[in-house]
Structure formats: C-alpha cells, structure tokens
Scaffold this motif. Sequence first.
Motif, PDB file in Angstrom:
ATOM      1  N   LEU A 201     -71.037  23.460 -43.949  1.00 45.33           N
ATOM      2  CA  LEU A 201     -72.376  24.042 -43.844  1.00 45.33           C
ATOM      3  C   LEU A 201     -72.303  25.530 -43.541  1.00 45.33           C
ATOM      4  CD1 LEU A 201     -74.162  21.222 -41.825  1.00 45.33           C
ATOM      5  CD2 LEU A 201     -74.620  21.858 -44.192  1.00 45.33           C
ATOM      6  N   ALA A 202     -71.323  25.919 -42.744  1.00 46.48           N
ATOM      7  CA  ALA A 202     -71.206  27.328 -42.340  1.00 46.48           C
ATOM      8  C   ALA A 202     -70.872  28.241 -43.510  1.00 46.48           C
ATOM      9  CB  ALA A 202     -70.146  27.471 -41.249  1.00 46.48           C
ATOM     10  N   THR A 203     -70.353  27.698 -44.602  1.00 47.90           N
ATOM     11  CA  THR A 203     -70.050  28.533 -45.766  1.00 47.90           C
ATOM     12  C   THR A 203     -71.305  28.990 -46.492  1.00 47.90           C
ATOM     13  OG1 THR A 203     -69.931  26.721 -47.384  1.00 47.90           O
ATOM     14  CG2 THR A 203     -67.916  27.207 -46.114  1.00 47.90           C
ATOM     15  N   GLY A 204     -72.432  28.288 -46.285  1.00 47.08           N
ATOM     16  CA  GLY A 204     -73.651  28.612 -47.013  1.00 47.08           C
ATOM     17  C   GLY A 204     -73.661  28.131 -48.446  1.00 47.08           C
ATOM     18  N   THR A 205     -72.628  27.408 -48.852  1.00 48.37           N
ATOM     19  CA  THR A 205     -72.536  26.920 -50.232  1.00 48.37           C
ATOM     20  C   THR A 205     -73.438  25.729 -50.471  1.00 48.37           C
ATOM     21  OG1 THR A 205     -70.243  27.668 -50.268  1.00 48.37           O
ATOM     22  CG2 THR A 205     -70.903  26.142 -52.004  1.00 48.37           C
ATOM     23  N   ILE A 206     -73.682  24.963 -49.431  1.00 43.13           N
ATOM     24  CA  ILE A 206     -74.617  23.842 -49.520  1.00 43.13           C
ATOM     25  C   ILE A 206     -75.749  24.087 -48.547  1.00 43.13           C
ATOM     26  CG2 ILE A 206     -72.927  22.185 -50.357  1.00 43.13           C
ATOM     27  CD1 ILE A 206     -72.563  21.186 -47.538  1.00 43.13           C
ATOM     28  N   LEU A 207     -76.902  23.483 -48.839  1.00 40.23           N
ATOM     29  CA  LEU A 207     -78.114  23.801 -48.094  1.00 40.23           C
ATOM     30  C   LEU A 207     -78.151  23.131 -46.733  1.00 40.23           C
ATOM     31  CD1 LEU A 207     -80.905  25.162 -48.086  1.00 40.23           C
ATOM     32  CD2 LEU A 207     -81.813  23.119 -49.206  1.00 40.23           C
ATOM     33  N   ASP A 208     -77.759  21.860 -46.688  1.00 40.27           N
ATOM     34  CA  ASP A 208     -77.872  21.092 -45.452  1.00 40.27           C
ATOM     35  C   ASP A 208     -76.954  19.884 -45.527  1.00 40.27           C
ATOM     36  OD1 ASP A 208     -79.211  19.220 -47.136  1.00 40.27           O
ATOM     37  OD2 ASP A 208     -81.140  20.153 -46.688  1.00 40.27           O
ATOM     38  N   GLU A 209     -76.979  19.063 -44.475  1.00 38.43           N
ATOM     39  CA  GLU A 209     -76.073  17.922 -44.407  1.00 38.43           C
ATOM     40  C   GLU A 209     -76.370  16.890 -45.496  1.00 38.43           C
ATOM     41  OE1 GLU A 209     -74.338  14.874 -40.993  1.00 38.43           O
ATOM     42  OE2 GLU A 209     -75.462  16.675 -40.423  1.00 38.43           O
ATOM     43  N   GLY A 210     -77.593  16.880 -45.999  1.00 36.71           N
ATOM     44  CA  GLY A 210     -77.920  15.972 -47.095  1.00 36.71           C
ATOM     45  C   GLY A 210     -77.133  16.253 -48.357  1.00 36.71           C
ATOM     46  N   MET A 211     -76.538  17.440 -48.467  1.00 36.43           N
ATOM     47  CA  MET A 211     -75.739  17.794 -49.636  1.00 36.43           C
ATOM     48  C   MET A 211     -74.245  17.593 -49.400  1.00 36.43           C
ATOM     49  SD  MET A 211     -77.623  21.025 -51.414  1.00 36.43           S
ATOM     50  CE  MET A 211     -76.571  20.763 -52.853  1.00 36.43           C
ATOM     51  N   ILE A 212     -73.896  16.836 -48.363  1.00 35.67           N
ATOM     52  CA  ILE A 212     -72.511  16.387 -48.206  1.00 35.67           C
ATOM     53  C   ILE A 212     -72.346  15.188 -49.132  1.00 35.67           C
ATOM     54  CG2 ILE A 212     -70.827  15.396 -46.618  1.00 35.67           C
ATOM     55  CD1 ILE A 212     -71.341  18.319 -46.073  1.00 35.67           C
ATOM     56  N   TYR A 213     -71.797  15.424 -50.299  1.00 30.18           N
ATOM     57  CA  TYR A 213     -71.754  14.399 -51.336  1.00 30.18           C
ATOM     58  C   TYR A 213     -70.399  13.705 -51.411  1.00 30.18           C
ATOM     59  CZ  TYR A 213     -76.142  16.378 -53.175  1.00 30.18           C
ATOM     60  OH  TYR A 213     -77.437  16.814 -53.337  1.00 30.18           O
ATOM     61  N   PHE A 214     -69.799  13.427 -50.255  1.00 23.49           N
ATOM     62  CA  PHE A 214     -68.554  12.671 -50.244  1.00 23.49           C
ATOM     63  C   PHE A 214     -68.747  11.328 -50.950  1.00 23.49           C
ATOM     64  CE2 PHE A 214     -67.544  14.620 -45.800  1.00 23.49           C
ATOM     65  CZ  PHE A 214     -67.195  15.825 -46.390  1.00 23.49           C
ATOM     66  N   ASP A 215     -67.656  10.784 -51.494  1.00 17.63           N
ATOM     67  CA  ASP A 215     -67.734   9.472 -52.141  1.00 17.63           C
ATOM     68  C   ASP A 215     -68.261   8.403 -51.189  1.00 17.63           C
ATOM     69  OD1 ASP A 215     -66.780  10.492 -54.505  1.00 17.63           O
ATOM     70  OD2 ASP A 215     -64.745   9.727 -54.268  1.00 17.63           O
ATOM     71  N   VAL A 216     -67.888   8.505 -49.933  1.00 16.23           N
ATOM     72  CA  VAL A 216     -68.466   7.653 -48.896  1.00 16.23           C
ATOM     73  C   VAL A 216     -68.613   8.531 -47.659  1.00 16.23           C
ATOM     74  CG1 VAL A 216     -66.199   6.749 -48.217  1.00 16.23           C
ATOM     75  CG2 VAL A 216     -68.257   5.474 -47.606  1.00 16.23           C
ATOM     76  N   ARG A 217     -69.751   8.411 -46.986  1.00 11.83           N
ATOM     77  CA  ARG A 217     -70.063   9.334 -45.891  1.00 11.83           C
ATOM     78  C   ARG A 217     -70.809   8.598 -44.783  1.00 11.83           C
ATOM     79  NH1 ARG A 217     -75.136  12.862 -48.537  1.00 11.83           N
ATOM     80  NH2 ARG A 217     -76.670  11.170 -48.421  1.00 11.83           N
ATOM     81  N   LEU A 218     -70.872   9.212 -43.619  1.00 12.65           N
ATOM     82  CA  LEU A 218     -71.777   8.747 -42.578  1.00 12.65           C
ATOM     83  C   LEU A 218     -73.197   9.118 -42.980  1.00 12.65           C
ATOM     84  CD1 LEU A 218     -69.951   9.829 -39.288  1.00 12.65           C
ATOM     85  CD2 LEU A 218     -69.899   7.591 -40.391  1.00 12.65           C
ATOM     86  N   SER A 219     -74.103   8.171 -42.861  1.00 15.39           N
ATOM     87  CA  SER A 219     -75.502   8.451 -43.193  1.00 15.39           C
ATOM     88  C   SER A 219     -76.123   9.372 -42.153  1.00 15.39           C
ATOM     89  CB  SER A 219     -76.286   7.149 -43.276  1.00 15.39           C
ATOM     90  OG  SER A 219     -77.672   7.402 -43.421  1.00 15.39           O
ATOM     91  N   GLN A 220     -76.976  10.278 -42.617  1.00 13.34           N
ATOM     92  CA  GLN A 220     -77.753  11.121 -41.713  1.00 13.34           C
ATOM     93  C   GLN A 220     -78.810  10.333 -40.952  1.00 13.34           C
ATOM     94  OE1 GLN A 220     -78.943  14.164 -44.850  1.00 13.34           O
ATOM     95  NE2 GLN A 220     -79.109  15.334 -42.959  1.00 13.34           N
ATOM     96  N   ARG A 221     -79.418   9.364 -41.644  1.00 10.85           N
ATOM     97  CA  ARG A 221     -80.630   8.733 -41.125  1.00 10.85           C
ATOM     98  C   ARG A 221     -80.389   7.389 -40.451  1.00 10.85           C
ATOM     99  NH1 ARG A 221     -84.691   8.702 -46.115  1.00 10.85           N
ATOM    100  NH2 ARG A 221     -82.788   8.040 -47.213  1.00 10.85           N
ATOM    101  N   TYR A 222     -79.304   6.718 -40.813  1.00  4.97           N
ATOM    102  CA  TYR A 222     -79.096   5.355 -40.353  1.00  4.97           C
ATOM    103  C   TYR A 222     -77.708   5.204 -39.728  1.00  4.97           C
ATOM    104  CZ  TYR A 222     -82.701   4.985 -43.968  1.00  4.97           C
ATOM    105  OH  TYR A 222     -83.814   5.190 -44.742  1.00  4.97           O
ATOM    106  N   PRO A 223     -77.505   4.179 -38.890  1.00  9.57           N
ATOM    107  CA  PRO A 223     -76.161   3.907 -38.343  1.00  9.57           C
ATOM    108  C   PRO A 223     -75.304   3.155 -39.360  1.00  9.57           C
ATOM    109  CG  PRO A 223     -77.711   2.309 -37.467  1.00  9.57           C
ATOM    110  CD  PRO A 223     -78.526   3.272 -38.321  1.00  9.57           C
ATOM    111  N   THR A 224     -75.014   3.829 -40.453  1.00 10.54           N
ATOM    112  CA  THR A 224     -74.312   3.199 -41.575  1.00 10.54           C
ATOM    113  C   THR A 224     -73.272   4.137 -42.167  1.00 10.54           C
ATOM    114  OG1 THR A 224     -75.848   4.036 -43.261  1.00 10.54           O
ATOM    115  CG2 THR A 224     -76.412   1.928 -42.229  1.00 10.54           C
ATOM    116  N   VAL A 225     -72.358   3.541 -42.948  1.00 13.91           N
ATOM    117  CA  VAL A 225     -71.582   4.304 -43.918  1.00 13.91           C
ATOM    118  C   VAL A 225     -72.230   4.075 -45.273  1.00 13.91           C
ATOM    119  CG1 VAL A 225     -69.400   4.338 -42.680  1.00 13.91           C
ATOM    120  CG2 VAL A 225     -69.903   2.413 -44.171  1.00 13.91           C
ATOM    121  N   GLU A 226     -72.242   5.125 -46.085  1.00  9.58           N
ATOM    122  CA  GLU A 226     -72.960   5.101 -47.365  1.00  9.58           C
ATOM    123  C   GLU A 226     -71.977   5.278 -48.514  1.00  9.58           C
ATOM    124  OE1 GLU A 226     -76.472   7.635 -49.698  1.00  9.58           O
ATOM    125  OE2 GLU A 226     -75.749   8.265 -47.721  1.00  9.58           O
ATOM    126  N   PHE A 227     -71.869   4.247 -49.350  1.00 13.25           N
ATOM    127  CA  PHE A 227     -71.031   4.286 -50.544  1.00 13.25           C
ATOM    128  C   PHE A 227     -71.839   4.921 -51.672  1.00 13.25           C
ATOM    129  CE2 PHE A 227     -69.176   1.082 -47.934  1.00 13.25           C
ATOM    130  CZ  PHE A 227     -67.851   0.923 -48.312  1.00 13.25           C
TER     131      PHE A 227
END
Length: 364
Positions: A201-227
């Motif tokens: 995020l500090a690079t300014g290349t992406i707007l916010d955490e919602g643009m962390i497009y890892f293949d699988v990631r921790l969800s921002q909104r829920y206590p889940t991992v998101e495939f």
Amino acid sequence: MRTVGVEEELLLVDPETGEPRALSAAVLARAAQDDAEQDVFEKELHEQMLEFATHPQADMERLHAEIVRCREEAGRHAGGIGCTVAALATSPLPVTPCIGMNRRYDWMADQYGVVVHEQLVLGCHVHVSVESDEEGVAVIDRVRPWLPVLTALSANSPFWQGKDSSYSSYRSRVWQRWPSAGPTELFGSAETYHRRVADMLATGTILDEGMIYFDVRLSQRYPTVEFRVMDVCLHASTAALIATLARALVETAAREWREGREPAGHSVSLLRLAAWRAARSGLTEELLHPATMRRMPAETVVRALLEHVGDALAAEGGDLDRVRDGIAELLRHGNGARVQRELLERTGSLREVVTECVRRTQAA
C-alpha cells in the motif's frame, strides 16, 4: 465445522443475440425494488457484470441450493429489464467493456489504462472461515501448490473476443495483468503478511487493501481466507464442489500447521508455471503435480488433490462421497471450457454457445 460462502460474477447478455449488455445498474435497481430486504447482489467493475454473495453455510448441500437460488434470482431480475445471465468467465462473443461510474473505478482506469478496459472477466471467490489471522496465514502458506488444480477444475473461459484463446481458463491469464495478482511467497506469520500488505500500500501502486489480489488472501470484511483463482463455473454443482474442496484444503492445512508440519517451499516462479499450465490445459492435458512440480496427467493430479484432503472430507459428514462423485462426473463430462468448445463444434455458432450456457446457468 467451518462455514463457507461463495461470491459469483455473472455475465449479463441479450437473450436473443448472446451479446453482453451493460445493464448492471438497472438490474441492481430492479433487485432493490423487488427485494428491498435482500442484500445479495453487488455492482462490479464493468456494467456487463452482476455479482452475488451467498450466506455462510456449514452444510454443502445448502450452499449448493443457495447458489442455485441466487442464480435464479439474478436471472429473474435481469429478465425484468430484457436481459439474462450466463455463468461464463469471459464473453464468447466480441465485447466492448463498459466501466461502471464511481470514483474508485475512475482511479483504476486512470492508473491502469487498457488493463481496466479489457478486464471483463468473471470469477468465483470462495470464503472459508478461520479462527484467527495466524491460522489464516498458515493456511495460505500451505494451500499454495494446490490452487492451480482448482483453476483447472473451474476453467470456463476458452473464448476471447470471438476467438478460441487456446486456453481453458483465459480469464486467469487476463487477471494476472493486475500488479498485485498471483501466487505469493511464504509468509510464515500473520505479522509478516500484514507488513507485506502495508508495504504494498505504501508504494501507491494500488489504491487500498481491496486491491490485494493474491491468489488466496485474508478477507478484509470477514474472518475467512478467500480463494480467488477460480473461473465462475458453468454449473452450480461445480461451484459447490470446488467450495467443498476449498474448505477441505483449509482444514487440512490448519491440521498440518497445528501438527508443526512445514509448508512446501515451492518458489513463486514454479507456482506461476503451475498456474499457467492449469490455465492452458484445464482437465484435458497435463498439470504440474503439487508435490513434485512435474507434469502428470490432469486426472492423476486431481486424484492427488482428493487424496490430500480425503481425511478432512470424511470428517464432514458425507462430503467425501459427494466430492468423489462430483469429481468423477467432472472428469467424465468436462469443465465449462470443454463444454463450450463441444457446443461450438456441434452448432458452429458462438451465439448458440451463449444460449445453451444461459440455460445451464439456471440448472442445478
């Protein structure tokens, strides 16, 4: 028992011509008018897309039923304004994507240019509950080699701008154009994961955490991992099958973590090759085996996944038999990419391909 939720992106199409229609705002307005208390449907980057999210479910048969219901409701709302929905991960027919109007999408279009304008691809995201971020990151580290198998099972995007792409999941190749997309290195801890996200995020290349497009990631909104590696599946039964496999992968990985078993140390370079091979081959040729990263028949690799998660499936009250039967059916009749190509070979018309896929989208 871990709960599972599914998000699906559907393509809005003309019921007569099969061409995509930029009508998501109208469909969403219709849905809000008809079912004011329901909060199922959401807008997406392009106006030709409609997204829905199921409620978390512990029972996979109930999850399957909810996917079917949400697809039916999407079709009903779309039909009210003269279009319909198709579970297609790319449009078989040529399309000029239309970007939705809001400040976020304007920022993305300005920053990423043609990547945004060509990004009309439709995926399936599966959320599986975890007890903590620490468990979630341990899961992320351990499921990495198995993700390309989920791509191969779900592959449903062989056509791009009216032509055969030569890929089973061309959606996944288009998705890789985002700067934050793709497989990740091992994190080892939740602290490292969150520090990596903060650095990005500090690079300014992406707007916010919602643009962390890892293949699988921790969800921002829920206590889940998101495939996030799957195409939207042509058949609801395939989506439910993959959701069940995702839950079993999470449970298997969490057990390995609790037992002190280390994750496979495959490099990101190898994981990218495995993802490319899955996108290219689907279930028709060879995949890279998650343990050895060597080419093997797709059926062998899929069977390896079933064996890997077998104990977790057996513990979930009937999931093992359902998944075994579902995989056998999928290997016998093919994923969405194979179905689309067979339809084109039989009818000679991409319009007919879309028409038949509209019908299958609504089937159980």
